[in-house]
Design a protein around this motif. Structure first.
Motif, PDB file in Angstrom:
ATOM      1  N   HIS A  36       0.842  -1.200   0.000  1.00 58.20           N
ATOM      2  CA  HIS A  36       0.000   0.000   0.000  1.00 58.20           C
ATOM      3  C   HIS A  36       0.875   1.246   0.000  1.00 58.20           C
ATOM      4  CE1 HIS A  36      -3.849  -2.090   0.664  1.00 58.20           C
ATOM      5  NE2 HIS A  36      -3.144  -2.923   1.408  1.00 58.20           N
ATOM      6  N   PRO A  37       0.411   2.325  -0.634  1.00 60.38           N
ATOM      7  CA  PRO A  37       1.237   3.531  -0.766  1.00 60.38           C
ATOM      8  C   PRO A  37       1.308   4.383   0.486  1.00 60.38           C
ATOM      9  CG  PRO A  37      -0.890   3.867  -1.826  1.00 60.38           C
ATOM     10  CD  PRO A  37      -0.856   2.444  -1.385  1.00 60.38           C
ATOM     11  N   THR A  38       0.417   4.167   1.443  1.00 61.09           N
ATOM     12  CA  THR A  38       0.425   4.959   2.666  1.00 61.09           C
ATOM     13  C   THR A  38       0.178   4.046   3.870  1.00 61.09           C
ATOM     14  OG1 THR A  38      -1.952   5.420   2.656  1.00 61.09           O
ATOM     15  CG2 THR A  38      -0.522   6.952   1.439  1.00 61.09           C
ATOM     16  N   ALA A  39       0.632   4.512   5.030  1.00 63.62           N
ATOM     17  CA  ALA A  39       0.375   3.761   6.258  1.00 63.62           C
ATOM     18  C   ALA A  39      -1.113   3.728   6.562  1.00 63.62           C
ATOM     19  CB  ALA A  39       1.145   4.394   7.411  1.00 63.62           C
ATOM     20  N   ALA A  40      -1.800   4.841   6.294  1.00 61.21           N
ATOM     21  CA  ALA A  40      -3.238   4.916   6.569  1.00 61.21           C
ATOM     22  C   ALA A  40      -3.996   3.867   5.767  1.00 61.21           C
ATOM     23  CB  ALA A  40      -3.760   6.313   6.260  1.00 61.21           C
ATOM     24  N   ARG A  41      -3.588   3.661   4.514  1.00 62.10           N
ATOM     25  CA  ARG A  41      -4.296   2.669   3.696  1.00 62.10           C
ATOM     26  C   ARG A  41      -4.022   1.253   4.183  1.00 62.10           C
ATOM     27  NH1 ARG A  41      -7.491   0.337   2.742  1.00 62.10           N
ATOM     28  NH2 ARG A  41      -8.442  -0.497   0.857  1.00 62.10           N
ATOM     29  N   ALA A  42      -2.785   0.986   4.608  1.00 63.26           N
ATOM     30  CA  ALA A  42      -2.465  -0.347   5.125  1.00 63.26           C
ATOM     31  C   ALA A  42      -3.264  -0.631   6.398  1.00 63.26           C
ATOM     32  CB  ALA A  42      -0.971  -0.466   5.389  1.00 63.26           C
ATOM     33  N   LEU A  43      -3.373   0.366   7.283  1.00 64.00           N
ATOM     34  CA  LEU A  43      -4.146   0.192   8.513  1.00 64.00           C
ATOM     35  C   LEU A  43      -5.634   0.047   8.212  1.00 64.00           C
ATOM     36  CD1 LEU A  43      -2.300   2.778  10.773  1.00 64.00           C
ATOM     37  CD2 LEU A  43      -2.247   0.283  11.004  1.00 64.00           C
ATOM     38  N   ALA A  44      -6.112   0.779   7.203  1.00 60.83           N
ATOM     39  CA  ALA A  44      -7.519   0.666   6.823  1.00 60.83           C
ATOM     40  C   ALA A  44      -7.828  -0.730   6.299  1.00 60.83           C
ATOM     41  CB  ALA A  44      -7.871   1.715   5.773  1.00 60.83           C
ATOM     42  N   ALA A  45      -6.870  -1.337   5.610  1.00 63.38           N
ATOM     43  CA  ALA A  45      -7.074  -2.694   5.101  1.00 63.38           C
ATOM     44  C   ALA A  45      -7.299  -3.674   6.237  1.00 63.38           C
ATOM     45  CB  ALA A  45      -5.872  -3.117   4.257  1.00 63.38           C
ATOM     46  N   VAL A  46      -6.598  -3.463   7.353  1.00 65.42           N
ATOM     47  CA  VAL A  46      -6.799  -4.316   8.524  1.00 65.42           C
ATOM     48  C   VAL A  46      -8.134  -3.995   9.185  1.00 65.42           C
ATOM     49  CG1 VAL A  46      -5.885  -4.950  10.782  1.00 65.42           C
ATOM     50  CG2 VAL A  46      -4.323  -4.551   8.889  1.00 65.42           C
ATOM     51  N   SER A  47      -8.428  -2.731   9.332  1.00 70.36           N
ATOM     52  CA  SER A  47      -9.682  -2.322   9.978  1.00 70.36           C
ATOM     53  C   SER A  47     -10.895  -2.843   9.227  1.00 70.36           C
ATOM     54  CB  SER A  47      -9.760  -0.793  10.073  1.00 70.36           C
ATOM     55  OG  SER A  47      -8.756  -0.284  10.913  1.00 70.36           O
ATOM     56  N   GLU A  48     -10.809  -2.865   7.902  1.00 70.07           N
ATOM     57  CA  GLU A  48     -11.942  -3.265   7.071  1.00 70.07           C
ATOM     58  C   GLU A  48     -11.968  -4.765   6.788  1.00 70.07           C
ATOM     59  OE1 GLU A  48     -11.406  -0.769   3.701  1.00 70.07           O
ATOM     60  OE2 GLU A  48     -11.596   1.080   4.884  1.00 70.07           O
ATOM     61  N   GLY A  49     -11.031  -5.513   7.378  1.00 68.70           N
ATOM     62  CA  GLY A  49     -11.031  -6.957   7.193  1.00 68.70           C
ATOM     63  C   GLY A  49     -10.423  -7.436   5.902  1.00 68.70           C
ATOM     64  N   GLU A  50      -9.751  -6.542   5.163  1.00 71.34           N
ATOM     65  CA  GLU A  50      -9.117  -6.946   3.917  1.00 71.34           C
ATOM     66  C   GLU A  50      -7.804  -7.678   4.174  1.00 71.34           C
ATOM     67  OE1 GLU A  50      -8.499  -3.461   1.614  1.00 71.34           O
ATOM     68  OE2 GLU A  50     -10.610  -2.833   1.656  1.00 71.34           O
ATOM     69  N   ALA A  51      -7.187  -7.441   5.322  1.00 70.51           N
ATOM     70  CA  ALA A  51      -5.916  -8.065   5.670  1.00 70.51           C
ATOM     71  C   ALA A  51      -5.918  -8.410   7.150  1.00 70.51           C
ATOM     72  CB  ALA A  51      -4.743  -7.130   5.348  1.00 70.51           C
ATOM     73  N   SER A  52      -5.095  -9.395   7.504  1.00 69.11           N
ATOM     74  CA  SER A  52      -5.022  -9.838   8.897  1.00 69.11           C
ATOM     75  C   SER A  52      -4.118  -8.945   9.733  1.00 69.11           C
ATOM     76  CB  SER A  52      -4.506 -11.277   8.958  1.00 69.11           C
ATOM     77  OG  SER A  52      -5.266 -12.136   8.136  1.00 69.11           O
TER      78      SER A  52
END
Length: 278
Positions: A127-143
């Motif tokens: 992911h291009p930003t830390a916020a997007r990587a964290l959002a992926a976890v929050s939204e269940g897209e990543a563990s």
């Protein structure tokens, strides 16, 4: 009658050693299958429930135990890599697992550490930003999310650690587990609390006074009874954000916290202290 050809001694020795290795391989494979069967029973156990299979603290404790008894020509780094693959194979048996990594490119340091730790077959997205990587976890897209280590000079407005939504998301591991000399490193964030390994460090965020110095923050923590390997500061308007690395696995009930002079204090998570490499 002609003499029967004899096998050269060296060839016979090599054949015997290879046969011994084959027998060991079979025994190792049997144990891996047995281990996988136990993990499968664990995955279906009602006692375990439906929570995340992620247990970085237990994994660290297992690796410390193995490294403490290890000897011989096989390098410690090889032992860790072998067991990391075993851990991730077991995690896959217990359910889907994927990684969101904040990194400038797929060849970056953080991406390399994530692949080495979680294995080359574990699904991972950059992911291009830390916020997007964290959002992926929050939204269940990543563990889990893999993010850069906090660094001196991080701006409070953009530093991911200053905006981490703890305790909903928490730091649970530090990469790599075997400490190197190049200073490389990353942190793992997950939607589950960290588990203690027996030798841990906690990361805490404090909002200190406007012109607080590193020395004053460190002294206040020491006076409260904490051992603090490092403190980072980031200015945030009229306040100073301090990120302290504290020895031990802390909880919000720790009585020493009451002795600190700051009202805002947030445990961002904890991770197993790295061990020395070869």
């Amino acid at each position: 009658m002609p003499d029967t050809p004899q096998t050269p001694p060296a060839a016979a020795e090599i054949a015997a050693l290879r046969a011994e290795i084959d027998a060991i391989d079979d025994a190792m494979h049997d144990l891996l299958m047995q281990r996988s069967a136990v993990v499968g029973r664990l995955a279906g156990s009602r006692a375990k429930g439906s929570g995340s299979p992620l247990r970085p603290g237990r994994e660290a404790a297992v690796l410390r135990r193995l490294l403490a008894r290890h000897n011989g020509p096989l390098g410690r780094d090889r032992v860790v890599r072998i067991w990391r693959e075993i851990f991730m194979a077991s995690t896959a048996i217990q359910g889907g697992f994927s990684v969101a990594c904040y990194a400038p490119s797929a060849q970056s340091e953080e991406a390399g550490l994530a692949r080495e730790h979680f294995g080359p077959t574990t699904p991972m997205r950059i992911h291009p930003t830390a916020a997007r990587a964290l959002a992926a976890v929050s939204e269940g897209e990543a563990s889990v999310a893999v993010l850069p280590l906090p660094a001196e000079g991080d701006a409070a407005e953009t530093a991911w650690w200053a905006r981490l939504e703890a305790p909903r998301l928490q730091i649970v591991a530090r990469l790599p587990f075997l400490s190197g000399t190049d200073g490389a490193g990353a942190l793992v964030v997950a939607p589950v609390p960290p588990d203690a390994s027996g030798e841990d460090r906690t990361l805490m965020l404090f909002e200190a006074e406007t012109r607080a110095s590193r020395a004053s923050v460190s002294q206040a923590l020491a006076d409260a009874g904490f051992v603090v390997p490092s403190v980072l500061l980031a200015r945030a308007g009229e306040a100073t954000l301090a990120l302290a690395e504290i020895e031990g696995f802390l909880s919000v009930e720790d009585a020493r916290l009451a002795a600190l002079p700051w009202m805002r204090r947030t445990i961002l998570g904890a991770y197993a202290a790295p061990v020395a490499g070869d």
